[in-house]
Motif scaffolding. Structure first.
Motif, PDB file in Angstrom:
ATOM      1  N   CYS A 513      10.964 -49.566 -13.541  1.00 45.52           N
ATOM      2  CA  CYS A 513       9.767 -49.548 -14.391  1.00 45.52           C
ATOM      3  C   CYS A 513       8.767 -50.588 -13.925  1.00 45.52           C
ATOM      4  N   LYS A 514       7.556 -50.507 -14.440  1.00 40.53           N
ATOM      5  CA  LYS A 514       6.501 -51.430 -14.066  1.00 40.53           C
ATOM      6  C   LYS A 514       6.537 -52.651 -14.990  1.00 40.53           C
ATOM      7  N   PRO A 515       6.915 -53.809 -14.479  1.00 41.09           N
ATOM      8  CA  PRO A 515       6.933 -55.011 -15.335  1.00 41.09           C
ATOM      9  C   PRO A 515       5.517 -55.547 -15.538  1.00 41.09           C
ATOM     10  N   ARG A 516       5.295 -56.194 -16.673  1.00 38.58           N
ATOM     11  CA  ARG A 516       3.999 -56.817 -16.945  1.00 38.58           C
ATOM     12  C   ARG A 516       4.231 -58.282 -17.316  1.00 38.58           C
ATOM     13  N   ILE A 517       3.503 -59.169 -16.648  1.00 36.68           N
ATOM     14  CA  ILE A 517       3.638 -60.604 -16.913  1.00 36.68           C
ATOM     15  C   ILE A 517       2.282 -61.163 -17.313  1.00 36.68           C
ATOM     16  N   LYS A 518       2.293 -62.046 -18.318  1.00 35.37           N
ATOM     17  CA  LYS A 518       1.040 -62.608 -18.814  1.00 35.37           C
ATOM     18  C   LYS A 518       1.242 -64.062 -19.218  1.00 35.37           C
ATOM     19  N   ALA A 519       0.342 -64.937 -18.754  1.00 32.61           N
ATOM     20  CA  ALA A 519       0.386 -66.349 -19.155  1.00 32.61           C
ATOM     21  C   ALA A 519      -0.064 -66.466 -20.601  1.00 32.61           C
ATOM     22  N   ILE A 520       0.718 -67.195 -21.405  1.00 35.29           N
ATOM     23  CA  ILE A 520       0.426 -67.323 -22.836  1.00 35.29           C
ATOM     24  C   ILE A 520      -0.033 -68.729 -23.203  1.00 35.29           C
ATOM     25  N   TYR A 521       0.674 -69.736 -22.711  1.00 36.71           N
ATOM     26  CA  TYR A 521       0.373 -71.127 -23.053  1.00 36.71           C
ATOM     27  C   TYR A 521       0.189 -71.961 -21.794  1.00 36.71           C
ATOM     28  N   LEU A 522      -0.436 -73.102 -21.984  1.00 33.77           N
ATOM     29  CA  LEU A 522      -0.434 -74.180 -20.995  1.00 33.77           C
ATOM     30  C   LEU A 522      -0.056 -75.421 -21.782  1.00 33.77           C
ATOM     31  N   GLU A 523       1.194 -75.854 -21.644  1.00 34.83           N
ATOM     32  CA  GLU A 523       1.685 -76.928 -22.501  1.00 34.83           C
ATOM     33  C   GLU A 523       2.849 -77.669 -21.846  1.00 34.83           C
ATOM     34  N   ALA A 524       3.319 -78.713 -22.537  1.00 33.76           N
ATOM     35  CA  ALA A 524       4.435 -79.513 -22.034  1.00 33.76           C
ATOM     36  C   ALA A 524       5.728 -78.716 -22.093  1.00 33.76           C
ATOM     37  N   GLY A 525       6.766 -79.254 -21.441  1.00 38.94           N
ATOM     38  CA  GLY A 525       8.038 -78.559 -21.298  1.00 38.94           C
ATOM     39  C   GLY A 525       8.601 -77.999 -22.588  1.00 38.94           C
ATOM     40  N   SER A 526       8.491 -78.715 -23.697  1.00 34.18           N
ATOM     41  CA  SER A 526       8.896 -78.298 -25.028  1.00 34.18           C
ATOM     42  C   SER A 526      10.417 -78.282 -25.215  1.00 34.18           C
ATOM     43  N   SER A 527      10.809 -78.291 -26.478  1.00 39.21           N
ATOM     44  CA  SER A 527      12.232 -78.396 -26.821  1.00 39.21           C
ATOM     45  C   SER A 527      13.027 -77.180 -26.381  1.00 39.21           C
ATOM     46  N   GLN A 528      12.416 -75.980 -26.424  1.00 39.90           N
ATOM     47  CA  GLN A 528      13.190 -74.802 -26.054  1.00 39.90           C
ATOM     48  C   GLN A 528      13.533 -74.801 -24.570  1.00 39.90           C
ATOM     49  N   LEU A 529      12.654 -75.362 -23.734  1.00 37.86           N
ATOM     50  CA  LEU A 529      12.971 -75.472 -22.310  1.00 37.86           C
ATOM     51  C   LEU A 529      14.071 -76.500 -22.089  1.00 37.86           C
TER      52      LEU A 529
END
Length: 630
Positions: A513-529
């Motif tokens: 299938c055709k994947p789609r990628i999109k930048a959402i944020y520009l931010e620090a590493g964050s707790s989830q990372l």
């Protein structure tokens, strides 16, 4: 066989050299320990724990005063901006490193520039005028505070030598009082240097989107740190006794001996492909921010995801620092809502500078979180010989951009053109604006850009981007100040070299299938990372229970050219872990210190350190001892 006199002399010199080197290291460690003991003493005079955060300007000013500083309101505002909500202990230590206490010599020199006749006195009226009109202008209350404490003679003059003595005594007394309180209070004495621990969790929470500007105003050259959830290096412990420890040793070859399981993307030419660029940016406080992405996969498919530094324009004779920066991607699955993300995997397979992952993914939304250890992307003190010229006036008197500046702008355009179509959409341009000014360009302003600059299909062309920067120079009548703020926020130094940023490119290959990628944020590493990194090491790394303390587990994982160690604290109490890398060779730690300590909260897991080879062409030896401090 008898040794010759020359050989004996040589051996003696080597012994002396090694001894001096050892003494120098010990001296450095002792100085660091004293510095952080003073930091801790000041911090714990105001706050209950080194895990507690500074929550207001007033608290920041108070802890700085307890550390023997005398911050003006401007200094406090530099570190507590409109975006700041809290500062942790590590932030406080970083601030103290930058805001050095004034010496008596420096104070006397400053007063001497005012007292041109070298009388040893300054008129009250003259002092008041200088303090309220020059440099960091002081308020009436601040000046009154000084004059009330100062020793004036009957003719209204200040004996500034006595004033300097008073200032130094007061500063030293603040530090001494804080240390004495720490020594008397055994509970405080046990508090160690703070570091943020991540609580173990299967689900990973996404933060609310927010701008991550390097600066709040383009005219502010002293760039204030912005806060995220990731933390700067923890501090070396001054404690000497340990009751449990564990040692981890790895001997590794050169990077040229790396093996790889990653299939070359060239073999997947028939697969559907999507690509996006992005960038890691280094903040003033050492924090790293980057783009974050959403990946939409319409149906289940075998997928190959890769990330590597972006190889933009090469300048002959100049090394591209960012090409040696390590990159990685963490893949997280979004379930019913984006508030609950599950770690799927990460790019652990390596092919030269490229890291990738290949496997099967079901249909749905995935988050791609770029990551770099900070081993190679960190603050450096470069010796600058001069400042590059950005603009000049031609024979007709009109402003123009220099060849060097145009080349840098072309590189910047390549980096912020995330989809690589040679044009900047409003979305892409706003990532640039958020980074450089902290503001967004709305549709109305974009329409004005369309009228004044070259655009195609409502997207800004490369020439239009150049003209926009030329207009900014014209608005300031050739003053390059704002242009430099933009360049510095994008990782460039005064020689127009990108030293504090790392552009990267992400490629997604899907078989069905055709994947789609999109930048959402520009931010620090964050707790989830941070949690994703911890969980990946716990899942894949070698686990060792600390001798004498079964509740402390050290996980060590090697992938490609990176080693990551993670500490898990299963106990009900926080623990202090002393980390010693002194026996390691050809190793570079993201902590920036050979010996340091971390504070791990109860029932939590946190990264101890990331380590990479200092020289990839040589073998490297990792020897790390984690010890539980009493």
């Amino acid at each position: 066989m008898a040794s010759s006199p020359d050989n004996n002399a040589s051996l003696s010199v080597q012994k002396v050299t090694r001894s001096e080197s050892s003494q120098a290291r010990k001296s450095q460690h002792a100085e660091e320990a004293i510095f952080y003991m003073n930091c801790r003493a000041a911090y714990l005079t105001v706050l209950k724990s080194s895990l507690e955060n500074i929550k207001s300007k007033e608290q920041l000013s108070l802890v700085l005063q307890q550390a023997g500083r005398n911050p003006s309101q401007k200094t406090v505002n530099k570190y507590w901006t409109s975006q700041t909500t809290t500062l942790n202990f590590d932030d406080f230590c970083t601030i103290l490193k930058k805001e050095k206490p004034a010496t008596k010599t420096e104070l006397l020199e400053a007063f001497g520039k005012i007292d041109t006749d070298n009388t040893g006195y300054i008129l009250h009226d003259e002092l008041y005028k200088i303090l309220t009109t020059r440099g960091e202008k002081m308020t009436l209350d601040e000046v009154s505070t000084i004059t009330k404490q100062a020793d004036f003679n009957c003719r209204g003059k200040l004996d500034y030598n006595k004033f300097c003595d008073l200032y130094m005594t007061t500063s030293e007394q603040c530090c001494r009082t804080a240390r004495e309180k720490l020594e008397v209070d055994s509970r405080l004495k046990q508090q160690q240097f703070g570091s943020q621990a991540e609580t173990s969790s299967e689900g990973i929470t996404m933060p609310v989107s927010k701008p991550s500007p390097r600066i709040s105003r383009k005219t502010d050259h002293k760039l204030a740190p912005t806060k995220g959830d990731s933390r700067t290096p923890s501090r070396p412990s001054s404690a000497q006794s340990c009751k449990a420890s564990i040692s981890t040793t790895l001997s590794l070859g050169t990077s040229s001996n790396k093996s790889t399981k990653l299939i070359e993307p060239d073999t997947m030419k028939e697969w559907h492909c999507a690509q996006s660029k992005g960038c890691f940016y280094l903040e003033e406080d050492g924090e790293i921010i980057s783009h974050k992405y959403k990946l939409n996969l319409p149906q289940r498919s075998t997928v190959c995801i890769t990330i590597k530094p972006l190889n933009i324009r090469q300048v002959e004779g100049k090394s591209c620092h960012w090409l040696s920066v390590d990159t990685a991607l963490y893949i997280l699955k979004e379930n019913e809502t984006q508030e609950n993300l599950q770690l799927v995997s990460f790019t652990e397979q390596q092919n030269k500078e490229m890291f990738g992952w290949k496997g099967e993914l079901g249909s749905g939304i995935y988050w791609l979180l770029p990551f770099t250890t900070g081993c190679r992307l960190k603050k450096v003190k470069a010796q600058m010989t001069g400042e590059a010229k950005l603009v000049y006036r031609g024979e007709d008197g009109e402003l123009a951009l220099t060849k060097e500046f145009r080349a840098a702008l072309s590189d910047i355009f390549e980096t912020i053109d995330l989809d690589g179509n040679g044009l900047l959409s409003l979305e892409e341009y706003n990532f640039f604006e958020l980074r450089t000014s902290g503001e967004k360009c709305d549709e109305e302003a974009w329409a004005v850009c369309k009228e004044n600059f070259d655009m195609k299909k409502n997207e800004l062309t490369r020439q239009g981007f150049m003209d926009l920067n030329l207009m900014e120079a014209n608005d300031r009548e050739g003053d390059p100040s704002d242009l430099w703020v933009t360049l510095l926020s994008l990782g460039y130094n005064k020689a127009l070299e990108m030293t504090e940023a790392c552009p990267f490119v992400i490629d997604i290959y899907a078989e069905k299938c055709k994947p789609r990628i999109k930048a959402i944020y520009l931010e620090a590493g964050s707790s989830q990372l941070n949690r994703a990194v911890c969980k990946s090491v716990v899942n894949k790394g070698e686990a060792k229970v600390m001798d004498g303390c079964e509740n402390i587990i050290i996980y060590t994982y090697k992938t490609g050219r990176r080693i990551t160690s993670v500490i898990e604290n299963k106990s009900e109490n926080k623990v202090i872990i002393h980390v010693n890398n002194e026996q390691s060779k050809n190793c570079l730690s993201n902590r920036g210190l050979t010996v340091f300590a971390v504070e791990v909260a109860p029932k939590s897991t946190m990264v101890s350190q990331h380590v990479m080879p200092l020289n990839e062409q040589e073998e490297w030896f990792y020897n790390c001892v984690h010890s539980l401090v009493r």
